[in-house]
Structure formats: structure tokens, C-alpha cells
Design an enzyme around this catalytic site. Structure first.
Site, PDB file in Angstrom:
ATOM      1  N   ARG A 171     -10.412  -9.149 -12.008  1.00  0.00           N
ATOM      2  CA  ARG A 171      -9.180  -8.575 -12.531  1.00  0.00           C
ATOM      3  C   ARG A 171      -8.249  -9.729 -12.892  1.00  0.00           C
ATOM      4  NH1 ARG A 171      -5.989  -6.240  -7.243  1.00  0.00           N
ATOM      5  NH2 ARG A 171      -4.389  -5.800  -8.799  1.00  0.00           N
ATOM      6  N   ARG A 172      -7.096  -9.449 -13.486  1.00  0.00           N
ATOM      7  CA  ARG A 172      -6.023 -10.423 -13.673  1.00  0.00           C
ATOM      8  C   ARG A 172      -6.471 -11.692 -14.380  1.00  0.00           C
ATOM      9  NH1 ARG A 172      -2.544 -10.385  -8.100  1.00  0.00           N
ATOM     10  NH2 ARG A 172      -1.374  -8.570  -8.716  1.00  0.00           N
ATOM     11  N   HIS A 202      -9.589   1.655 -10.703  1.00  0.00           N
ATOM     12  CA  HIS A 202      -9.104   2.596  -9.691  1.00  0.00           C
ATOM     13  C   HIS A 202      -7.635   2.939  -9.891  1.00  0.00           C
ATOM     14  CE1 HIS A 202      -8.208   4.495  -5.880  1.00  0.00           C
ATOM     15  NE2 HIS A 202      -7.272   3.595  -5.674  1.00  0.00           N
ATOM     16  N   PHE A 203      -6.786   1.906 -10.008  1.00  0.00           N
ATOM     17  CA  PHE A 203      -5.361   2.277 -10.033  1.00  0.00           C
ATOM     18  C   PHE A 203      -4.911   2.755 -11.410  1.00  0.00           C
ATOM     19  CE2 PHE A 203      -4.876  -2.502  -9.984  1.00  0.00           C
ATOM     20  CZ  PHE A 203      -4.335  -2.641 -11.254  1.00  0.00           C
ATOM     21  N   HIS A 204      -5.753   2.576 -12.437  1.00  0.00           N
ATOM     22  CA  HIS A 204      -5.407   3.249 -13.691  1.00  0.00           C
ATOM     23  C   HIS A 204      -5.732   4.739 -13.627  1.00  0.00           C
ATOM     24  CE1 HIS A 204      -4.611  -0.733 -15.344  1.00  0.00           C
ATOM     25  NE2 HIS A 204      -3.927  -0.109 -16.269  1.00  0.00           N
ATOM     26  N   TYR A 222       1.872   5.477  -2.469  1.00  0.00           N
ATOM     27  CA  TYR A 222       2.211   6.867  -2.132  1.00  0.00           C
ATOM     28  C   TYR A 222       3.593   7.236  -2.622  1.00  0.00           C
ATOM     29  CZ  TYR A 222      -2.043   6.418   0.365  1.00  0.00           C
ATOM     30  OH  TYR A 222      -3.355   6.181   0.632  1.00  0.00           O
ATOM     31  N   HIS A 281       0.809  -1.213   0.000  1.00  0.00           N
ATOM     32  CA  HIS A 281       0.000   0.000   0.000  1.00  0.00           C
ATOM     33  C   HIS A 281       0.845   1.267   0.000  1.00  0.00           C
ATOM     34  CE1 HIS A 281      -3.456   2.348  -0.360  1.00  0.00           C
ATOM     35  NE2 HIS A 281      -3.007   3.122   0.585  1.00  0.00           N
TER      36      HIS A 281
END
Lengths: 76, 271, 592
Positions: free
Chosen positions: C446-447, C383-385, C236, C232
Site C-alpha cells: 500500500r502507500r 478493505h477500507f475502501h 467505528y 482503530h
């Protein structure tokens, strides 16, 4: 008071669109009212979407895992 | 440090937002009774999954009125058993583990979703109110055929659901004039008694017997037909109980040796 | 900072070379990773499949490692070296050391990339299709883990380099506040040291000894928990360089000043202390972790929204300041006064706008029980894209349009192409991430190479799966097109001639409306914040890790690895996979 980084710039920026400021606005004369409006809208969107996601998308997507009196029974 | 009034207001709003989010989640846990997958399932040596008393032969068990336990093995690249069949109007507790790598266990279109980690048992209780068919999907990458790892969960109407198993035994050959014995074993995996009728068709003879199979018990029913009534030759036989059916063939006449050793065992269960 | 009339390459010609090299390492990773992304977008939507689906996971591993780690962190080390030297106005202490850590990071990348890419061919007996999370007992070639370790060690040494440069500066300037950019570099680096402990222990103490056969067993939940201890906060580590750009560059490009230096410091301090004790929120649906621990992780995660929400205000207020100085008026009319024709400004602004949307899906991901809805679904990919794939990537690309001239003394080849590039990225990502989020809500995983199953079909609440697939494929194609435009612009720029002396803009960053003199001194007390961060980590992780070890053992069970190679792997049969183990890694003892 502000640090003096930007003031001494005399050469053009890459950003040719960034002309020098038309007017200098100091700390005490600046109220970011537009920011308050935008961030207020964002706040409302967040609250509305949160309720929609939690109570419509999530709770409406049952069955859901619940706590049970059966927990732990049946396993050695 | 002087913070502008507007930014102070936003700071308060942001804190409210955060506290509100935590409050919503807490309401879901306490008010709606949503439980997280946690350490209740206990641990298990992944090397012993195939020897474990439940996971070696995983499946559905009734443990109380409208309460069921389902043991599932998630393994490369399949779910065992699949399809999983449970009755509507029941409370089902899933126990899922893996003998190999990390998998996912997701019931498509629902909030039933867990990681399956070797060494751990994922335990989740779910109430199925309505009949329906759901897909099962492994949603954690588990190897080159990961995308083939899927299954099915069928929630059947309560009145159509049973945990009945039927097996039947009959000789392959008998001499003319001897009796043909067809033995049916009915197992009732549910807790309530099962009142049903076992029907045997042997050649053109049809026999019926009503049985009551005690909860979590089994009953044996034997049907006897005189082979001379059927005549020489091959005869099909079928035993049925509710939706379950077992069948075979018996030959009357011809070679009379070792007739008692040649028997047909059939077995079927509701998987 | 004093020498604000010259470009960076004029002041720091040697540092420019290191940073330029780091940026190009980053761009190369972006190119390969981006190409693989296009292949995936077309493959999993069944729009165009030219390879075996088993190869998809090799592509996905390379995509994840190259973009999430290589692209982002190479850019970060370049950026942080620029930020340190610019704001302290002094060069790195020892450039050989600087080149040393850069070289180590390159070596680590190559060592990790070789076994991943070898997974495409049977002729090399090596593979590491374990994805960027490398959950044991999936097993990659040992070289993969060694490469990752060297890469991370390289980044640690980079941190040492920035710290010693700051220490040297402090000797000369004992009474001065840490300049804001350096403050951001140092707090982010401290967070990184703390975060990477998790992955270092996971690899060095458990996974590597196990793949080498030094120990027989592994505890999959333990290594997974240690991964997310790192996994996680690493987000950041990607994000904070983008935040730095939004704080210290975006206000300048908007024609204004940073609204508040003290709040920027508060934000980075909050990231230092709250980033790490949150990783368990990636494990909400893990067995073997008590619900109470998950709740604590959620509380920490939710409070971590605070620095991002504060950033939204401060950055937008800084932009508004620019707009008003440029003559903007009204409640929202000032938005028109912003320099939207400048690709650097527009790219960063659109990245920030996308991050506002990503903030919302992140809030959902942070919620504990609602995780049942979205965990391991396409939602998370959406989300992470938006975060690393846009907030970070688009900010980095936009920033490059300013940085590459700074580092090389060459003018940007084409500003119009640059402007089109950032717009196309934004549009492409709008299509792709929107479809991914929606698909996740009806359980599309996903994946997965082929999210099309025999037993059932996904039921879209609104629209259809086919429509979502088209959006993903279209979005992926636009993103790749945008990437090609970016690269073309960069290549032609550096191939060009040096601009006339003095024609490259000065190396400056934004001034402040409320400066560091308004920030309480305690904010600069890095020891204090580091101590608090460590205490919070101990509080959040000690009991969960002890209980995981108690249940499953420190070295877990005797588990054979499952090497993820494509060719000899036979489906379904456990004995067959055991044979593969013996064939692929004869040095490992197979326990029957």
C-alpha cells in the site's frame, strides 16, 4: 407494541416507490425466515473463505516466521 | 428482552464463528509454530545504529549448522545489505532496524513481513527450504523516494553457498630481477573448514595452492614469481578462489624508487 | 418525534442551517479527496502519470485526511445533530455554541489542509506529507498538528452539545427511555471521547513539543501505539453513523420497521466497550510489543465482530419486514418486493452488501498470525475502501438524497441520476477493491507511488498485475464519475427553488417491531458502560504502553524530524536529509 413514529405519516416520502404497506405485519406474526436463509448463506461463505484464506493462501505462502531456539542469540 | 429464535440461532452461530477464528489462529501459533515479531529483538538507540557492532556492517553470519543470522539496516531509501544471500535448507534469523524513520521489511510472495521502527530491532526466524529469488520491499511510507526502497533476497542451493571472502595484495612496480609477491587472504565466514584451491595467474605464469581455511578463520597464501621470468613491461595478475576473483597489474622494470610503498590492495566479499 | 407530519427544516430552521453547513463541508472534502483518489488510482497503476512521484504522497496525505477525517466527521456531526433534535423533539440548547464548534472544526480543517497542500509548491516553506497516520519521526509542519487538534476539540464540543441537549430533555422527561437515535449518538460520542485521548496525548504531549523543539526526543513506537489507540476506534466513529442510518432509516425506506430496538442498543453498547482496547491489532507486526498483548488485542477484536454480525441480522430482518408488508413472499422472493428504484434505499442497501464483504476481509485483518500475509499490502486498502469508502461513504451519499430536501425544503433534482450514481459507485468499487484485495495477497504494498521495482516483479497467482492495474484504474474512474453525479445532483438541488409548502416528506424515522419497552433498563446506564469501557482499555493498554516506555523512554531518543517536503530532499544520504532539516526548520537544534 411499537413506537408510533411512522404511523402518523400522511405526506409522501421522498421515496415515491415506498408505498404504504399493503398489509401491516406485527411483531408476533413475523418470522424473518428470508433473513435466516440469507444470513445462513453468509455464514457458509465466511467459513469456506476463512479456511481457504488461512490454509491455502496463508499457510501455502511460506516461508513463514517461526519460533526458534536461536531467539535472542547473537545480540548484545 | 425477548430475542427472536432465529436471531438467537444467529447469535450462537456468530459466537461459534468468533471462537473458531481464535482457535484457528491459536492452532497456527502452537500447531504450526508461527511466531509473531515481538519484543525479543530488544531496543537500540537509532543514533547508534551506525556504530553498533553488527548494524554498522550488517550482513550474513553463520551461527550454527544450517543456522544463520542476518543483520539488515532499513534506511531511507535502501536496504543494507542487498542482495542478501542465504543458503537453502537453513534457518535464518533476521534482525532489522532503522536509523531514521519507520520502514517496512517485506519478503515479496512470502509471509516474512515486519515493521521496522527506529529504536526497536525486529527479529524473525525463517526456514528457507528451497532455493529461490525474492524481492524485498519497504511497505511502510518513509518519505518522497519510498517507492525506490527495494532489494533482493537470494536463497542459493546449499552446495553453492559460502561466506568466503578474498583479498589480494601485490606490488604495482618491481625492478627487473626482483621477486613479485602476490599475497591472497582467504576468509571463511562459515563454521566448517573450507577446503579449496587458490589459483594465481601472474603474467603467463599460473600457480596453485590447496588450502584449508578453518571455520570462522582466514588463511594467507603467498605466490612468488621471479620478475625476470615475465620480462619488462606491464603484467596482469589474477587470484581466484572458487567464484571469487581479484586482479591487478604489476609493472616490471622502469623506476625503481619507492617500490615497496606502491602496492595494490584489492578486496571483495560476497555482498 | 411527535411532530411527524412536517419536514425537518420546518421544525428546526436554525438547526437545519448548521447541519446543512456541516454536510457541505463534508461534500467539499469529499470532492477534493475524491479527485485526489482518482489521481492516485491512475498514477500508481501507471495508467496516467502527470506529476512527480514524490508529489503522490502529498496527494495521498490530503486524500486520507480529507476523506477519513474531514468528510466522515463533518457528515457525522450534522447527522448526530439531526438525530438528537429529531428524536428528542427539541432544538439545541444554545445555537451559538453549536455554530462555535462547527466553526472550530472548519478552522482546524483549514489549518491542517494549508501545510498539506503547501507541499505541492516550493514557494511556501511548509509541508506535511506525513499521511493520515503521521508516524514520527516523519515530521509535518506544526500547523498540521494544531489543525488536527482543533478539529478534534471541535468534535468534542459537538459531543458536549448533544449531551446537554439530552440533559435538558431529561429534566422534562425524567421517566422516559432515551430515544434510540439519541442513545446511538451518546454511546458513539462516549466511545469517541475515550478513543481520541490516544491521539490527543500523542500530539499534545509528544509530537507537537518535539516539532516545536521544546523536547529533543521522541519514541516512535510510543506515538505509533497512541495513534492506533485512536486509529482503530476512529473507524467505528465513521461507521456508527452509517449503522444509525441502517437501523433507523433503512427499515423505513424498505416499508417496514426496525426488528429490534433492544438489540440495536446492545450493539451500540458493545461498540462503546470494545472499540478502543483493540488498536494493537494494527501493530501485530510491530517489534517491541510482546505476543501476549497482541493476542489480547485479537480476542477483543474478534468479539467486536459480534455487534456487526448482529447488525447484519437485525437490519436484514427489518428490510424483510418491509418487503413482506409490501407483499413480498418466499424464502428469497421477498427481495424483489423491495423498493430498488429508490436511490436512498438502494444506495444504503448496496453499502450494506459491500460491508458484508468488508466484514470478511476485516476478519482476516483481525487474525494475528495471518497478518504476515496482508499487513501493509494493497489488501488493507481494498478493505477500507469497502468499509469507509463504501459502507460509510455510499450510505452518507444515499442519505443525503433524503436529508438535503429535509434541510432546505427543496426537492431532489433528479432521482434517476441519483439511482445511477449509487449503482456506478457500487460497480466501480467492486472493480477497485477486488483488484486491491487480490494484489495484496501477492505482497503489492500500500502507500506507494510506483509499485514497480527493478529487482523483481510481483507474481499474480491468478490473472496478472496488468489486469489488476486496469481494474483499479477503471474502478477509480467510475468512482470519480459517480462522485461528479452526486455533486451535480446536490448543487442543482440546492440552487433550485423551495418546493411548495408541505411537499417535502415528513421528518420521521423507522418505527420498531420490538420497541425500547422491551430493552432492559440497564442498557441505558451510560455510566456503567463507560466504566467498563475504561476498565477494558486500562487492562488492554497499561502493560503494553509501560513496556514501550521502559524500552524506548517516554521521550525516546534524540531524533531529528524528517520533514517530508518534496523539492530539496536528496535521496539515500542521511547527511543530506539532516541538511534538509536545518534548512526547513532552523529553529530545531540539529544533533550531529
Amino acid at each position: 407494541m411499537s413506537s408510533a413514529t411512522e404511523q402518523s405519516t400522511e405526506r409522501p416520502d421522498t421515496a415515491a416507490d415506498v408505498d404504504g404497506p399493503i398489509k401491516e405485519i406485527g411483531h408476533d406474526e413475523y418470522d424473518p425466515i428470508g433473513t435466516l436463509v440469507l444470513i445462513g448463506l453468509y455464514f457458509l461463505i465466511l467459513v469456506a473463505l476463512w479456511f481457504f484464506m488461512y490454509f491455502v493462501e496463508f499457510v501455502g505462502n511460506d516461508p513463514t516466521v517461526v519460533s526458534s531456539i536461536l531467539m535472542g542469540v547473537g545480540l548484545v | 428482552m425477548n430475542i427472536h429464535t432465529y436471531e438467537k440461532a444467529w447469535l450462537i452461530a456468530a459466537m461459534l464463528l468468533i471462537v473458531g477464528f481464535i482457535a484457528t489462529i491459536t492452532y497456527g501459533s502452537i500447531g504450526l509454530g508461527i511466531a509473531m515479531v515481538d519484543d525479543e529483538g530488544g531496543s537500540i538507540d537509532p543514533n547508534e545504529v551506525f556504530d553498533h557492532e553488527e548494524f554498522s556492517d550488517p550482513g550474513v553470519q553463520q551461527v550454527g549448522e544450517d543456522e544463520y543470522e542476518v543483520y539488515v539496516r532499513a534506511q531511507t531509501f535502501t536496504f543494507v545489505p542487498s542482495p542478501i544471500e542465504v543458503p537453502a535448507g537453513s534457518e535464518v534469523t533476521f534482525h532489522v532496524t532503522s536509523p531514521d524513520v519507520i520502514h517496512g521489511f517485506s519478503v515479496v510472495g512470502t509471509n516474512v513481513n515486519t515493521m521496522v521502527i527506529p529504536g526497536e530491532i525486529s527479529t524473525m526466524t525463517v526456514e528457507f527450504d528451497e532455493p529461490g529469488e525474492y524481492g524485498l520491499v519497504c511497505n511502510e511510507y518513509c518519505g518522497p523516494q519510498h517507492h525506490e526502497m527495494s532489494g533482493q533476497l537470494i536463497v542459493t542451493p546449499e552446495e553453492e553457498f559460502d561466506l568466503t571472502e578474498l583479498s589480494a595484495e601485490a606490488p604495482d612496480e618491481v625492478a627487473t630481477g626482483e621477486e613479485i609477491e602476490v599475497t591472497a587472504t582467504v576468509t571463511n565466514g562459515q563454521l566448517e573448514d573450507l577446503d579449496t584451491t587458490v589459483t594465481a595467474e601472474i603474467g603467463d605464469v599460473t600457480l596453485e595452492e590447496d588450502v584449508t581455511v578453518a571455520g570462522d578463520g582466514s588463511e594467507e597464501v603467498t605466490f612468488v614469481v621471479d620478475s625476470s621470468d615475465l620480462g619488462e613491461g606491464d603484467h596482469d595478475w589474477t587470484v581466484t578462489v572458487d567464484d571469487y576473483e581479484e586482479s591487478g597489474q604489476v609493472t616490471v622494470g622502469t623506476d625503481e624508487s619507492d617500490e615497496n610503498d606502491d602496492t595494490t590492495d584489492t578486496e571483495d566479499d560476497n555482498e | 418525534m411527535s411532530n411527524a407530519t412536517t419536514a425537518y427544516f420546518e421544525d428546526f430552521p436554525e438547526e437545519s442551517k448548521v447541519i446543512h453547513s456541516a454536510f457541505w463541508s463534508s461534500f467539499i472534502a469529499l470532492t477534493i479527496g475524491g479527485l485526489f483518489g482518482l489521481i492516485q488510482a491512475l498514477h500508481r497503476t501507471d495508467v496516467f502519470r502527470f506529476m512527480d512521484s514524490a508529489d503522490y504522497y502529498t496527494v495521498l496525505t490530503a486524500h486520507g485526511v480529507l476523506l477519513a477525517l474531514t468528510f466522515t466527521i463533518f457528515f457525522l456531526v450534522g447527522l448526530f445533530t439531526w438525530a438528537t433534535t429529531t428524536s428528542l423533539d427539541r432544538g439545541m440548547v444554545d445555537l451559538r455554541f453549536t455554530w462555535g464548534w462547527y466553526g472550530l472544526m472548519v478552522l482546524g480543517t483549514i489549518l491542517a489542509a494549508v501545510p498539506i497542500l503547501a507541499g505541492f509548491t516550493d514557494s511556501i516553506d511548509m509541508s506535511a506529507s506525513v499521511l493520515f497516520t503521521f508516524y514520527a519521526p516523519l515530521e509535518g509542519h506544526p500547523l498540521f498538528y494544531v489543525g488536527l487538534v482543533l478539529f478534534v476539540v471541535g468534535s468534542w464540543l459537538a459531543g458536549v452539545d448533544w449531551f446537554r441537549t439530552w440533559w435538558a430533555w431529561k429534566q422534562d422527561n425524567p421517566d422516559e427511555r432515551i430515544p434510540l437515535p439519541t442513545f446511538m449518538v451518546l454511546t458513539t460520542t462516549l466511545m469517541w471521547y475515550l478513543a481520541t485521548l490516544g491521539v490527543a496525548i500523542a500530539i499534545l504531549a509528544f509530537i507537537l513539543p518535539w516539532t516545536l523543539g521544546l523536547v529533543d526526543g521522541i519514541n516512535p513506537l510510543l506515538t505509533r501505539t497512541l495513534f492506533w489507540f485512536f486509529g482503530h476506534p476512529v473507524v467505528y466513529f465513521w461507521l456508527l453513523p452509517a449503522y444509525m442510518m441502517w437501523y433507523i432509516m433503512l427499515p423505513k425506506f424498505a416499508g417496514g420497521k426496525l426488528f429490534s430496538d433492544p438489540l440495536a442498543r446492545v450493539v451500540f453498547v458493545l461498540f462503546l466497550i470494545l472499540s478502543v482496547p483493540t488498536g494493537i491489532h494494527h501493530q501485530y507486526l510491530d517489534p517491541g510489543i510482546a505476543e501476549g498483548f497482541k493476542f489480547i488485542a485479537m480476542t477483543n477484536t474478534m468479539f467486536l465482530l459480534l455487534p456487526s454480525l448482529l447488525t447484519a441480522f437485525t437490519v436484514v430482518a427489518s428490510m424483510e419486514h418491509g418487503a413482506r408488508q409490501r407483499g413480498g413472499t418466499g424464502y428469497l422472493g421477498w427481495l424483489k418486493a423491495l423498493p430498488w428504484r429508490d436511490p436512498v434505499f438502494t444506495g444504503m442497501s448496496l453499502a450494506g452488501l459491500m460491508f458484508a464483504a468488508a466484514g470478511f476481509s476485516g476478519m482476516i485483518n483481525a487474525g494475528m498470525n495471518i497478518n504476515y500475509l496482508v499487513h501493509n499490502t494493497f489488501w488493507v486498502v481494498g478493505h477500507f475502501h469497502l468499509t469507509v469508502g463504501t459502507a460509510v461513504a455510499l450510505t452518507f451519499m444515499a442519505a443525503s438524497y433524503w436529508f438535503i430536501p429535509q434541510l432546505t425544503g427543496k426537492r431532489l433534482w433528479n432521482r434517476s441520476v441519483a439511482l445511477i450514481q449509487v449503482l456506478v459507485w457500487f460497480i466501480g468499487m467492486t472493480f477497485m477493491s477486488n483488484a486491491m484485495h487480490r494484489g495484496g495477497l501477492f505482497s503489492i504494498p500500500r502507500r506507494t507511488a510506483e509499485p514497480q521495482y527493478e529487482e523483481f516483479a510481483f507474481e499474480a497467482g491468478v490473472g496478472s498485475v496488468a489486469e489488476l492495474n486496469l481494474q483499479v484504474a477503471l474502478g477509480g474512474t467510475l468512482l470519480f464519475l459517480s462522485l461528479v453525479l452526486f455533486l451535480a445532483n446536490m448543487v442543482v438541488t440546492v440552487m433550485g427553488d423551495r418546493a411548495d409548502s408541505g411537499s417535502i416528506p415528513a421528518n420521521t424515522y423507522a418505527g420498531t417491531l420490538s420497541g425500547s419497552e422491551d430493552a432492559p433498563l440497564i442498557l441505558d446506564n451510560l455510566k456503567l458502560w463507560t466504566t467498563i469501557a475504561v476498565v477494558l482499555v486500562v487492562f488492554a493498554y497499561t502493560l503494553p504502553i509501560l513496556s514501550v516506555i521502559q524500552d524506548g523512554g517516554l521521550f525516546g531518543y534524540e531524533i531529528n524530524g524528517f520533514p517530508v517536503s518534496i523539492a530539496p530532499f536528496l535521496p539515500a544520504e542521511l547527511p543530506a536529509s539532516l541538511e534538509t532539516v536545518t534548512a526547513a526548520l532552523p529553529e530545531i537544534e540539529v544533533i550531529p
